[in-house]
Design a protein around this motif. Structure first.
Motif, short mmCIF file in Angstrom:
data_model
loop_
_atom_site.label_atom_id
_atom_site.label_comp_id
_atom_site.label_asym_id
_atom_site.label_seq_id
_atom_site.Cartn_x
_atom_site.Cartn_y
_atom_site.Cartn_z
N ILE A 192 10.63 1.69 -3.46
CA ILE A 192 9.33 2.15 -2.95
C ILE A 192 9.38 2.29 -1.43
O ILE A 192 9.79 1.37 -0.72
N HIS A 193 8.94 3.45 -0.95
CA HIS A 193 8.80 3.70 0.49
C HIS A 193 7.40 3.22 0.89
O HIS A 193 6.40 3.74 0.41
N CYS A 194 7.33 2.23 1.76
CA CYS A 194 6.07 1.61 2.18
C CYS A 194 5.06 2.66 2.65
O CYS A 194 5.36 3.50 3.49
N ILE A 195 3.84 2.59 2.10
CA ILE A 195 2.80 3.57 2.43
C ILE A 195 2.41 3.50 3.90
O ILE A 195 2.14 4.52 4.53
N ALA A 196 2.42 2.31 4.48
CA ALA A 196 2.04 2.17 5.89
C ALA A 196 3.04 2.89 6.79
O ALA A 196 2.67 3.50 7.79
N HIS A 197 4.33 2.84 6.45
CA HIS A 197 5.33 3.55 7.23
C HIS A 197 5.27 5.05 6.94
O HIS A 197 5.50 5.86 7.81
N ARG A 198 4.94 5.42 5.72
CA ARG A 198 4.88 6.83 5.36
C ARG A 198 3.75 7.54 6.08
O ARG A 198 3.84 8.70 6.43
N LEU A 199 2.64 6.85 6.32
CA LEU A 199 1.49 7.46 6.99
C LEU A 199 1.83 7.90 8.41
O LEU A 199 1.23 8.82 8.94
N LEU A 200 2.79 7.23 9.02
CA LEU A 200 3.17 7.56 10.39
C LEU A 200 3.98 8.85 10.45
O LEU A 200 4.15 9.43 11.52
N GLN A 201 4.47 9.32 9.33
CA GLN A 201 5.34 10.49 9.31
C GLN A 201 4.60 11.73 8.80
O GLN A 201 5.05 12.43 7.93
N SER A 248 10.49 -0.82 1.26
CA SER A 248 11.10 -0.78 2.60
C SER A 248 10.37 0.24 3.47
O SER A 248 9.45 0.92 3.01
N ASP A 249 10.83 0.37 4.71
CA ASP A 249 10.19 1.27 5.68
C ASP A 249 10.57 2.74 5.48
O ASP A 249 10.06 3.60 6.17
N GLY A 250 11.46 3.02 4.57
CA GLY A 250 11.84 4.40 4.31
C GLY A 250 12.99 4.90 5.16
O GLY A 250 13.37 6.07 5.07
N ALA A 251 13.58 4.03 5.97
CA ALA A 251 14.74 4.44 6.78
C ALA A 251 15.89 4.81 5.84
O ALA A 251 16.00 4.28 4.73
N ALA A 252 16.75 5.70 6.30
CA ALA A 252 17.86 6.18 5.47
C ALA A 252 18.73 5.03 4.97
O ALA A 252 19.18 5.04 3.82
N LEU A 308 16.53 -9.52 9.41
CA LEU A 308 15.97 -8.94 8.20
C LEU A 308 14.87 -9.87 7.70
O LEU A 308 15.11 -11.05 7.44
N ILE A 309 13.67 -9.34 7.60
CA ILE A 309 12.52 -10.11 7.14
C ILE A 309 12.25 -9.72 5.69
O ILE A 309 12.22 -8.53 5.37
N THR A 310 12.04 -10.72 4.84
CA THR A 310 11.78 -10.45 3.43
C THR A 310 10.49 -11.13 2.99
O THR A 310 10.26 -12.30 3.28
N TYR A 311 9.66 -10.35 2.30
CA TYR A 311 8.45 -10.86 1.67
C TYR A 311 8.62 -10.67 0.16
O TYR A 311 9.36 -9.80 -0.28
N LYS A 351 10.06 -17.83 -8.94
CA LYS A 351 11.08 -17.90 -9.99
C LYS A 351 10.45 -17.90 -11.38
O LYS A 351 10.99 -17.32 -12.32
N SER A 352 9.29 -18.53 -11.53
CA SER A 352 8.65 -18.60 -12.85
C SER A 352 7.74 -17.40 -13.13
O SER A 352 7.20 -17.27 -14.22
N SER A 353 7.59 -16.51 -12.14
CA SER A 353 6.78 -15.31 -12.34
C SER A 353 7.48 -14.38 -13.33
O SER A 353 8.71 -14.26 -13.31
N PRO A 354 6.73 -13.70 -14.20
CA PRO A 354 7.37 -12.77 -15.14
C PRO A 354 8.09 -11.62 -14.43
O PRO A 354 9.03 -11.05 -14.96
N ALA A 355 7.62 -11.27 -13.25
CA ALA A 355 8.25 -10.22 -12.44
C ALA A 355 7.81 -10.41 -10.99
O ALA A 355 6.76 -10.97 -10.72
N PHE A 356 8.65 -9.95 -10.08
CA PHE A 356 8.28 -9.98 -8.67
C PHE A 356 8.95 -8.81 -7.97
O PHE A 356 9.86 -8.17 -8.52
N SER A 357 8.47 -8.50 -6.79
CA SER A 357 9.10 -7.46 -5.99
C SER A 357 9.41 -8.03 -4.61
O SER A 357 8.85 -9.05 -4.21
N ILE A 358 10.33 -7.37 -3.91
CA ILE A 358 10.65 -7.80 -2.55
C ILE A 358 10.35 -6.64 -1.60
O ILE A 358 10.47 -5.47 -1.98
N MET A 359 9.93 -7.00 -0.41
CA MET A 359 9.68 -6.03 0.64
C MET A 359 10.48 -6.46 1.86
O MET A 359 10.44 -7.63 2.24
N MET A 360 11.21 -5.53 2.45
CA MET A 360 12.08 -5.86 3.57
C MET A 360 11.86 -4.93 4.74
O MET A 360 11.55 -3.75 4.56
#
Length: 196
Positions: A184-193, A157-161, A100-103, A79-88
């Motif tokens: 952002i489309h997660c690079i780890a998921h993108r490598l599989l495609q 995210s994983d890049g799913a539609a 649904l898992i959130t980081y 909350k006190s961070s100037p900015a943050f991102s979420i990954m799901m």
């Protein structure tokens, strides 16, 4: 002595969680082992005839207390961070319930030092995998944690539609709360495609 005993028991439970050792079957034997290492103050856990603080119920309460304390600190840092991102990402548990898992990835500032951290923040059961359901879950999480969508700079995210759809995907729907949100489309998921 009772306070020392309780702190000792909590440290044992914390050790189980930190080292990912099965706790429900090993807690009592660890306490007995620690008592044998000249930590006799743990004998003060025994209160009366039936209160020994070794039951599975008390163990779960200890874990929940430790979790709540750690979570509160982490959530305040985010909350006190100037900015943050979420990954799901969506997953399915053993009972085939969608979850649904959130980081969160955020900047922790301590004095003159800044450190980027990535931590697990939430898991939520979903009735279905629709974008509307995922967005409602995310909005509820933000509300419960008292986070501002304006501080959220990116959504990964994983890049799913359902996540990245250009018209009604989760990323586009979340942009209604913050027009500057980067999808952002997660690079780890993108490598599989890859194309052979």
């Amino acid at each position: 002595m009772q306070r020392m005993a309780l702190e000792g028991a909590l440290k044992c439970v914390y050790w189980f969680a930190k080292t990912e050792v099965a706790h429900t079957t090993n807690y009592k034997s660890l306490l007995d082992f620690v008592k044998g290492m000249d930590c006799s103050y743990l004998e003060h856990l025994n209160q009366g005839g039936n209160a020994h603080y070794t039951s599975e119920r008390i163990l779960q309460e200890f874990l929940q207390s430790i979790s709540a304390t750690i979570s509160e600190t982490v959530f305040d840092d985010i909350k006190s961070s100037p900015a943050f991102s979420i990954m799901m990402d969506e997953t399915t548990d053993v009972s085939v319930m969608k979850q649904l898992i959130t980081y969160a990835r955020y900047i922790k500032i301590s004095g003159n030092q800044a450190e980027v951290k990535t931590l697990f923040v939430n898991i939520d059961d979903l009735v279905d995998g629709k974008a509307e359901t995922i967005v409602k879950s995310t909005e509820k999480m933000f509300e419960d944690l008292d986070w501002s969508f304006q501080q959220c700079s990116a959504f990964g995210s994983d890049g799913a539609a359902v996540m990245v759809g250009s018209k009604s995907g989760v990323g586009q729907r979340l942009r209604r709360n913050n027009s500057h949100l980067i999808n952002i489309h997660c690079i780890a998921h993108r490598l599989l495609q890859h194309n052979p």
